[in-house]
Design a protein around this motif. Structure first.
Motif, PDB file in Angstrom:
ATOM      1  N   ILE A  37       1.106 -10.507  -2.989  1.00 22.76           N
ATOM      2  CA  ILE A  37       1.915 -10.474  -1.764  1.00 22.76           C
ATOM      3  C   ILE A  37       2.368  -9.043  -1.486  1.00 22.76           C
ATOM      4  O   ILE A  37       2.326  -8.570  -0.351  1.00 22.76           O
ATOM      5  CB  ILE A  37       3.105 -11.447  -1.882  1.00 22.76           C
ATOM      6  CG1 ILE A  37       2.592 -12.893  -1.903  1.00 22.76           C
ATOM      7  CG2 ILE A  37       4.099 -11.237  -0.750  1.00 22.76           C
ATOM      8  CD1 ILE A  37       3.622 -13.920  -2.306  1.00 22.76           C
ATOM      9  N   ASP A  38       2.775  -8.332  -2.529  1.00 24.79           N
ATOM     10  CA  ASP A  38       3.173  -6.927  -2.400  1.00 24.79           C
ATOM     11  C   ASP A  38       2.008  -6.085  -1.885  1.00 24.79           C
ATOM     12  O   ASP A  38       2.195  -5.220  -1.016  1.00 24.79           O
ATOM     13  CB  ASP A  38       3.646  -6.403  -3.757  1.00 24.79           C
ATOM     14  CG  ASP A  38       4.192  -4.992  -3.679  1.00 24.79           C
ATOM     15  OD1 ASP A  38       3.394  -4.038  -3.794  1.00 24.79           O
ATOM     16  OD2 ASP A  38       5.419  -4.835  -3.513  1.00 24.79           O
ATOM     17  N   TYR A  42       1.808  -3.836   1.409  1.00 25.39           N
ATOM     18  CA  TYR A  42       1.473  -2.418   1.333  1.00 25.39           C
ATOM     19  C   TYR A  42       0.449  -2.046   2.410  1.00 25.39           C
ATOM     20  O   TYR A  42       0.617  -1.048   3.118  1.00 25.39           O
ATOM     21  CB  TYR A  42       0.925  -2.099  -0.065  1.00 25.39           C
ATOM     22  CG  TYR A  42       0.533  -0.667  -0.248  1.00 25.39           C
ATOM     23  CD1 TYR A  42       1.446   0.257  -0.745  1.00 25.39           C
ATOM     24  CD2 TYR A  42      -0.752  -0.224   0.063  1.00 25.39           C
ATOM     25  CE1 TYR A  42       1.088   1.581  -0.921  1.00 25.39           C
ATOM     26  CE2 TYR A  42      -1.115   1.091  -0.105  1.00 25.39           C
ATOM     27  CZ  TYR A  42      -0.194   2.000  -0.601  1.00 25.39           C
ATOM     28  OH  TYR A  42      -0.555   3.310  -0.759  1.00 25.39           O
ATOM     29  N   GLN A  43      -0.585  -2.842   2.542  1.00 30.00           N
ATOM     30  CA  GLN A  43      -1.611  -2.569   3.562  1.00 30.00           C
ATOM     31  C   GLN A  43      -1.032  -2.630   4.970  1.00 30.00           C
ATOM     32  O   GLN A  43      -1.331  -1.796   5.813  1.00 30.00           O
ATOM     33  CB  GLN A  43      -2.776  -3.555   3.432  1.00 30.00           C
ATOM     34  CG  GLN A  43      -3.638  -3.317   2.229  1.00 30.00           C
ATOM     35  CD  GLN A  43      -4.325  -1.962   2.298  1.00 30.00           C
ATOM     36  OE1 GLN A  43      -4.825  -1.549   3.329  1.00 30.00           O
ATOM     37  NE2 GLN A  43      -4.320  -1.262   1.175  1.00 30.00           N
ATOM     38  N   VAL A  44      -0.190  -3.618   5.214  1.00 35.05           N
ATOM     39  CA  VAL A  44       0.444  -3.761   6.530  1.00 35.05           C
ATOM     40  C   VAL A  44       1.321  -2.547   6.822  1.00 35.05           C
ATOM     41  O   VAL A  44       1.255  -1.951   7.900  1.00 35.05           O
ATOM     42  CB  VAL A  44       1.256  -5.077   6.615  1.00 35.05           C
ATOM     43  CG1 VAL A  44       2.116  -5.116   7.859  1.00 35.05           C
ATOM     44  CG2 VAL A  44       0.321  -6.281   6.567  1.00 35.05           C
ATOM     45  N   GLY A  45       2.160  -2.163   5.867  1.00 31.62           N
ATOM     46  CA  GLY A  45       3.039  -1.014   6.056  1.00 31.62           C
ATOM     47  C   GLY A  45       2.276   0.278   6.261  1.00 31.62           C
ATOM     48  O   GLY A  45       2.643   1.111   7.104  1.00 31.62           O
ATOM     49  N   HIS A  46       1.209   0.450   5.515  1.00 33.44           N
ATOM     50  CA  HIS A  46       0.379   1.654   5.633  1.00 33.44           C
ATOM     51  C   HIS A  46      -0.215   1.753   7.035  1.00 33.44           C
ATOM     52  O   HIS A  46      -0.164   2.811   7.679  1.00 33.44           O
ATOM     53  CB  HIS A  46      -0.722   1.611   4.571  1.00 33.44           C
ATOM     54  CG  HIS A  46      -1.394   2.912   4.326  1.00 33.44           C
ATOM     55  ND1 HIS A  46      -2.436   3.363   5.094  1.00 33.44           N
ATOM     56  CD2 HIS A  46      -1.149   3.875   3.400  1.00 33.44           C
ATOM     57  CE1 HIS A  46      -2.829   4.535   4.646  1.00 33.44           C
ATOM     58  NE2 HIS A  46      -2.062   4.866   3.621  1.00 33.44           N
ATOM     59  N   GLY A 147       4.073   0.951   1.455  1.00 33.51           N
ATOM     60  CA  GLY A 147       2.869   1.381   2.151  1.00 33.51           C
ATOM     61  C   GLY A 147       3.164   2.380   3.254  1.00 33.51           C
ATOM     62  O   GLY A 147       2.435   3.361   3.430  1.00 33.51           O
ATOM     63  N   ALA A 148       4.245   2.154   4.000  1.00 28.77           N
ATOM     64  CA  ALA A 148       4.621   3.078   5.073  1.00 28.77           C
ATOM     65  C   ALA A 148       4.965   4.442   4.503  1.00 28.77           C
ATOM     66  O   ALA A 148       4.510   5.478   5.017  1.00 28.77           O
ATOM     67  CB  ALA A 148       5.797   2.511   5.863  1.00 28.77           C
ATOM     68  N   LEU A 149       5.749   4.466   3.430  1.00 34.05           N
ATOM     69  CA  LEU A 149       6.125   5.747   2.837  1.00 34.05           C
ATOM     70  C   LEU A 149       4.930   6.449   2.192  1.00 34.05           C
ATOM     71  O   LEU A 149       4.813   7.678   2.264  1.00 34.05           O
ATOM     72  CB  LEU A 149       7.253   5.555   1.818  1.00 34.05           C
ATOM     73  CG  LEU A 149       8.617   5.263   2.433  1.00 34.05           C
ATOM     74  CD1 LEU A 149       9.611   4.826   1.368  1.00 34.05           C
ATOM     75  CD2 LEU A 149       9.133   6.477   3.190  1.00 34.05           C
TER      76      LEU A 149
END
Length: 176
Positions: A37-38, A42-46, A147-149
């Motif tokens: 799930i993490d 991560y992919q979504v945030g990236h 992921g965003a960071l």
């Protein structure tokens, strides 16, 4: 006109994803379900971070990137900014959302909170499944932030705390 997805669709998708990983695919392996799930988060945030920063110059320091997450990124996702940002100025940031949308419709089982479950049953069952659900949802949220960071050039670890639903605190620790 930007493309948007209905909030109810995102809520339903997140609920079904957590249910599928926790109850069907990895029912006996909650650590593996949390990791998967993490990774999806991560992919979504990236990808979202890539989209939201296309027209911006690169951030010069960690604090600017965290402020972007708290203001612009959070506003795009949740139509509001983070309620509170704290830092120790040594690489640890605490992002507080007092009404986290992805948890706002959840509540814990009152019998589990009040200790109505017998000692024998609680030991036999392990952790209460109802109490694990918000935590599993938070693995996705932590992955989104991580992921965003990472897309902004910041390696970090992200954890979450939900002492009082629907409030949520995310702890971001920058890796050296």
């Amino acid at each position: 006109m930007g493309r948007e997805v209905s909030e109810s669709c995102v809520d339903s998708l997140l609920t079904e994803m957590v249910s599928m990983y926790c109850n069907r695919l990895y029912a006996n392996k909650p650590e593996l379900a949390a990791s998967r799930i993490d990774a999806i988060g991560y992919q979504v945030g990236h990808q979202l971070s890539e989209r939201y920063t296309m027209e911006r110059p690169r951030f010069t320091d960690h604090l600017d990137a965290i402020k972007f997450i708290c203001k612009d990124f959070w506003s795009e996702l949740f139509k509001k900014q983070i309620d509170n940002l704290k830092t120790n100025h040594r690489g640890t940031f605490v992002l507080q959302d007092n009404r986290f949308r992805w948890l706002s419709r959840m509540s814990l089982d009152p019998s589990a909170e009040n200790g109505d479950v017998s000692q024998e049953n609680s030991e036999a069952l392990g952790e209460n499944k109802a109490a694990q659900i918000p935590n599993m949802h938070l693995h996705f949220s932590c992955g989104v932030i991580k992921g965003a960071l990472h897309n902004l050039g910041i390696a970090c670890a992200v954890s979450a705390d939900t002492s009082h639903l629907p409030a949520c605190s995310f702890v971001v620790r920058i890796k050296p």
